[in-house]
Design a protein around this motif. Structure first.
Motif, PDB file in Angstrom:
ATOM      1  N   SER A  63       3.695 -30.010  18.182  1.00 30.88           N
ATOM      2  CA  SER A  63       2.997 -28.730  18.071  1.00 30.88           C
ATOM      3  C   SER A  63       1.518 -28.936  17.774  1.00 30.88           C
ATOM      4  O   SER A  63       0.660 -28.246  18.341  1.00 30.88           O
ATOM      5  N   LEU A  64       1.212 -29.879  16.891  1.00 34.82           N
ATOM      6  CA  LEU A  64      -0.185 -30.157  16.550  1.00 34.82           C
ATOM      7  C   LEU A  64      -0.952 -30.693  17.759  1.00 34.82           C
ATOM      8  O   LEU A  64      -2.080 -30.249  18.033  1.00 34.82           O
ATOM      9  N   ILE A  65      -0.345 -31.596  18.488  1.00 35.45           N
ATOM     10  CA  ILE A  65      -0.987 -32.145  19.688  1.00 35.45           C
ATOM     11  C   ILE A  65      -1.185 -31.051  20.732  1.00 35.45           C
ATOM     12  O   ILE A  65      -2.261 -30.924  21.326  1.00 35.45           O
ATOM     13  N   ALA A  66      -0.154 -30.228  20.944  1.00 42.95           N
ATOM     14  CA  ALA A  66      -0.250 -29.147  21.933  1.00 42.95           C
ATOM     15  C   ALA A  66      -1.303 -28.127  21.520  1.00 42.95           C
ATOM     16  O   ALA A  66      -2.086 -27.658  22.349  1.00 42.95           O
ATOM     17  N   TRP A  67      -1.345 -27.785  20.225  1.00 34.93           N
ATOM     18  CA  TRP A  67      -2.334 -26.819  19.754  1.00 34.93           C
ATOM     19  C   TRP A  67      -3.743 -27.357  19.948  1.00 34.93           C
ATOM     20  O   TRP A  67      -4.642 -26.630  20.379  1.00 34.93           O
ATOM     21  N   GLY A  68      -3.943 -28.637  19.656  1.00 32.01           N
ATOM     22  CA  GLY A  68      -5.265 -29.240  19.860  1.00 32.01           C
ATOM     23  C   GLY A  68      -5.682 -29.235  21.316  1.00 32.01           C
ATOM     24  O   GLY A  68      -6.840 -28.948  21.640  1.00 32.01           O
ATOM     25  N   LEU A  69      -4.754 -29.532  22.213  1.00 30.87           N
ATOM     26  CA  LEU A  69      -5.070 -29.505  23.644  1.00 30.87           C
ATOM     27  C   LEU A  69      -5.366 -28.094  24.130  1.00 30.87           C
ATOM     28  O   LEU A  69      -6.291 -27.887  24.922  1.00 30.87           O
ATOM     29  N   VAL A  70      -4.596 -27.128  23.658  1.00 29.95           N
ATOM     30  CA  VAL A  70      -4.831 -25.736  24.062  1.00 29.95           C
ATOM     31  C   VAL A  70      -6.187 -25.268  23.559  1.00 29.95           C
ATOM     32  O   VAL A  70      -6.930 -24.604  24.291  1.00 29.95           O
ATOM     33  N   ARG A  71      -6.521 -25.595  22.315  1.00 31.37           N
ATOM     34  CA  ARG A  71      -7.830 -25.191  21.787  1.00 31.37           C
ATOM     35  C   ARG A  71      -8.973 -25.857  22.539  1.00 31.37           C
ATOM     36  O   ARG A  71     -10.020 -25.262  22.746  1.00 31.37           O
ATOM     37  N   ARG A  72      -8.759 -27.102  22.950  1.00 31.12           N
ATOM     38  CA  ARG A  72      -9.811 -27.802  23.698  1.00 31.12           C
ATOM     39  C   ARG A  72      -9.984 -27.190  25.091  1.00 31.12           C
ATOM     40  O   ARG A  72     -11.099 -27.035  25.579  1.00 31.12           O
ATOM     41  N   LEU A  73      -8.870 -26.827  25.734  1.00 33.98           N
ATOM     42  CA  LEU A  73      -8.937 -26.305  27.096  1.00 33.98           C
ATOM     43  C   LEU A  73      -9.312 -24.833  27.159  1.00 33.98           C
ATOM     44  O   LEU A  73     -10.023 -24.413  28.070  1.00 33.98           O
ATOM     45  N   ALA A  74      -8.833 -24.026  26.212  1.00 40.03           N
ATOM     46  CA  ALA A  74      -9.036 -22.584  26.320  1.00 40.03           C
ATOM     47  C   ALA A  74      -9.635 -21.982  25.058  1.00 40.03           C
ATOM     48  O   ALA A  74      -9.630 -20.771  24.901  1.00 40.03           O
ATOM     49  N   GLY A  75     -10.150 -22.782  24.190  1.00 33.44           N
ATOM     50  CA  GLY A  75     -10.708 -22.285  22.936  1.00 33.44           C
ATOM     51  C   GLY A  75     -12.096 -21.705  23.117  1.00 33.44           C
ATOM     52  O   GLY A  75     -12.543 -21.402  24.222  1.00 33.44           O
ATOM     53  N   LYS A  76     -12.783 -21.572  22.014  1.00 35.12           N
ATOM     54  CA  LYS A  76     -14.134 -21.015  22.023  1.00 35.12           C
ATOM     55  C   LYS A  76     -15.075 -21.933  22.795  1.00 35.12           C
ATOM     56  O   LYS A  76     -15.128 -23.127  22.568  1.00 35.12           O
ATOM     57  N   ARG A  77     -15.782 -21.361  23.703  1.00 40.63           N
ATOM     58  CA  ARG A  77     -16.743 -22.110  24.501  1.00 40.63           C
ATOM     59  C   ARG A  77     -18.122 -22.061  23.845  1.00 40.63           C
ATOM     60  O   ARG A  77     -18.446 -21.137  23.116  1.00 40.63           O
ATOM     61  N   GLU A  78     -18.920 -23.051  24.135  1.00 39.12           N
ATOM     62  CA  GLU A  78     -20.290 -23.099  23.617  1.00 39.12           C
ATOM     63  C   GLU A  78     -21.075 -21.926  24.191  1.00 39.12           C
ATOM     64  O   GLU A  78     -21.045 -21.666  25.385  1.00 39.12           O
ATOM     65  N   GLY A  79     -21.757 -21.197  23.337  1.00 34.64           N
ATOM     66  CA  GLY A  79     -22.544 -20.059  23.787  1.00 34.64           C
ATOM     67  C   GLY A  79     -21.725 -18.798  23.975  1.00 34.64           C
ATOM     68  O   GLY A  79     -22.193 -17.827  24.543  1.00 34.64           O
ATOM     69  N   GLN A  80     -20.476 -18.779  23.492  1.00 33.52           N
ATOM     70  CA  GLN A  80     -19.615 -17.624  23.680  1.00 33.52           C
ATOM     71  C   GLN A  80     -19.949 -16.503  22.698  1.00 33.52           C
ATOM     72  O   GLN A  80     -19.673 -15.355  22.963  1.00 33.52           O
ATOM     73  N   VAL A  81     -20.569 -16.828  21.586  1.00 27.35           N
ATOM     74  CA  VAL A  81     -20.885 -15.838  20.573  1.00 27.35           C
ATOM     75  C   VAL A  81     -22.079 -15.022  21.029  1.00 27.35           C
ATOM     76  O   VAL A  81     -23.104 -15.561  21.433  1.00 27.35           O
ATOM     77  N   LYS A  82     -21.969 -13.706  20.970  1.00 25.32           N
ATOM     78  CA  LYS A  82     -23.054 -12.815  21.363  1.00 25.32           C
ATOM     79  C   LYS A  82     -23.935 -12.559  20.152  1.00 25.32           C
ATOM     80  O   LYS A  82     -23.459 -12.164  19.096  1.00 25.32           O
TER      81      LYS A  82
END
Length: 92
Positions: A63-82
């Protein structure tokens, strides 16, 4: 081992339930647990038969490995904050 915890289909059903919860309450929090449960169920179905403590450890690590991969692939992107530099009540 208790037959309930050692049954791979129970883990896979739990993974599907966690996936449905992720769809209802998005945020990529439950998705890592869902993937971990599905992978744990798959390991049980192919013949892995550890005791309950080892099984829970495998689930936690997957679960930890999967969560880390999901956050890396679909998490907050650089410059996403308005950043707002103008108020809606300011006159143009």
């Amino acid at each position: 081992m208790d037959p309930l915890w050692g049954n791979g289909w129970i883990w896979m059903a739990g993974g599907v339930v966690l996936g449905i919860i992720e769809v209802i309450a998005p945020g990529f929090f439950f998705l890592g647990f869902a993937i971990g449960a599905l992978l744990t169920g798959l390991l049980l179905l192919i013949g892995l038969t550890p005791g309950l403590p080892v099984l829970l450890l495998v689930f936690a690590l997957l679960s930890l490995i999967a969560w880390g991969l999901v956050r890396r692939l679909a998490g907050k992107r650089e410059g996403q904050v308005k950043i707002w530099d103008r108020d809606i009540n300011d006159n143009p």
